[in-house]
Scaffold this motif. Structure first.
Motif, mmCIF file in Angstrom:
data_model
loop_
_atom_site.group_PDB
_atom_site.id
_atom_site.type_symbol
_atom_site.label_atom_id
_atom_site.label_comp_id
_atom_site.label_asym_id
_atom_site.label_seq_id
_atom_site.Cartn_x
_atom_site.Cartn_y
_atom_site.Cartn_z
ATOM 1 N N PRO A 22 0.809 -1.221 0.000
ATOM 2 C CA PRO A 22 0.000 0.000 0.000
ATOM 3 C C PRO A 22 0.842 1.271 0.000
ATOM 4 C CG PRO A 22 0.062 -0.961 2.194
ATOM 5 C CD PRO A 22 0.729 -1.944 1.283
ATOM 6 N N GLU A 23 0.259 2.347 -0.491
ATOM 7 C CA GLU A 23 0.923 3.654 -0.508
ATOM 8 C C GLU A 23 1.309 4.099 0.899
ATOM 9 O OE1 GLU A 23 2.372 6.857 -2.847
ATOM 10 O OE2 GLU A 23 1.203 5.139 -3.584
ATOM 11 N N SER A 24 0.556 3.632 1.879
ATOM 12 C CA SER A 24 0.842 4.019 3.269
ATOM 13 C C SER A 24 2.218 3.548 3.718
ATOM 14 C CB SER A 24 -0.228 3.456 4.203
ATOM 15 O OG SER A 24 -0.280 2.037 4.121
ATOM 16 N N ASP A 27 4.472 6.248 2.716
ATOM 17 C CA ASP A 27 4.199 7.374 3.614
ATOM 18 C C ASP A 27 4.949 7.192 4.933
ATOM 19 O OD1 ASP A 27 2.469 8.415 1.714
ATOM 20 O OD2 ASP A 27 0.674 7.592 2.672
ATOM 21 N N ALA A 28 4.945 5.972 5.455
ATOM 22 C CA ALA A 28 5.604 5.692 6.729
ATOM 23 C C ALA A 28 7.113 5.888 6.633
ATOM 24 C CB ALA A 28 5.279 4.271 7.188
#
Length: 244
Positions: A22-24, A27-28
């Motif tokens: 995931p894109e998250s 982001d993290a």
């Protein structure tokens, strides 16, 4: 997935080849690196490092304790050539923080399910899966490479004089380390590759043999006389295929 951001004073690029990540996860990674910049930069007056240097921190965080323990390990291992507390200068653990924090970011990706990715932080690289082909910049010609390597589930870091001049100090003498033009280390983690590359560069030419003698480390170096030296296991692209 491909992301590029400017963090900690240099460009950081992330490529993930796993379609289900995931894109998250990306982001993290960048959120963590921004946090590291705030907490550990010696150039930010409110960072934990700056406050410690001024004697204002009573209890160190677990992360900073880990970083300072690594700094002390390499100070002892190099006989003082690598030292983040040089006389007349403030505490500056950046040579350890960069590789340590980017390796931690790579571990966040692995925990999120990424199996094939390349995380490049200002030219220092963590590669998962592979092989990934990574070029090492020529120490005197910015538009040329001095070698290319195949990297699989490993990390590579280079210390050199071409970006910031004679900025690496030999803590034994207090003078700039000038015995090498560049030194590249391949290791299982970027925390090790980056720290060893800087520590070995500070030692000068003797640092080449020292770094090559560490478990899991391979070295490629160009000394001040333009002589190229590398350990036998340094993964130069194409060599194993040619040998086969």
């Amino acid at each position: 997935m491909l992301r590029v951001e400017h963090v900690m004073g240099f460009p950081v690029s992330l490529r993930i080849d796993d379609p289900d990540v995931p894109e998250s996860a990306a982001d993290a990674v960048f959120a963590w690196l921004r946090e590291v910049d705030v907490r550990f930069s010696p150039f930010k007056p409110d960072s934990e490092v700056s406050r410690l240097d001024r004697g204002e921190v009573v209890e160190l965080s677990a992360d900073l304790t880990e970083v300072l323990d690594l700094c002390e390990h390499y100070r002892v291992a190099t006989g003082g050539a690598f030292d983040v507390r040089l006389p007349g200068r403030g505490l500056d653990p950046c040579a350890v923080v960069k590789g340590w924090s980017v390796q931690r970011a790579a571990e966040l990706l692995t925990a999120a399910g990424a199996r094939r990715f390349c995380l490049n932080a200002g030219g220092d690289v963590v590669a998962a899966g592979g092989p990934w082909r990574v070029g090492v910049r020529h120490p005197e010609h910015a538009d040329k490479l001095c070698t290319v390597l195949d990297l699989t589930d490993a990390a590579v870091a280079t210390s050199a004089r071409y970006e910031r001049g004679d900025h690496i100090i030999d803590g034994r003498t207090g003078r700039p380390a000038t015995g090498l033009l560049s030194l590249t280390v391949v290791a299982p983690t970027l925390a090790e590759a980056d720290s060893v590359a800087t520590a070995a560069f500070a030692m000068g030419t003797e640092g080449i043999e020292w770094a090559a003698g560490l478990d899991g480390c391979e070295v490629f170096a160009v000394d001040a006389e333009r002589q190229v030296l590398r350990s036998a296991g340094f993964p130069v692209a194409g060599e194993r295929a040619a040998a086969a």
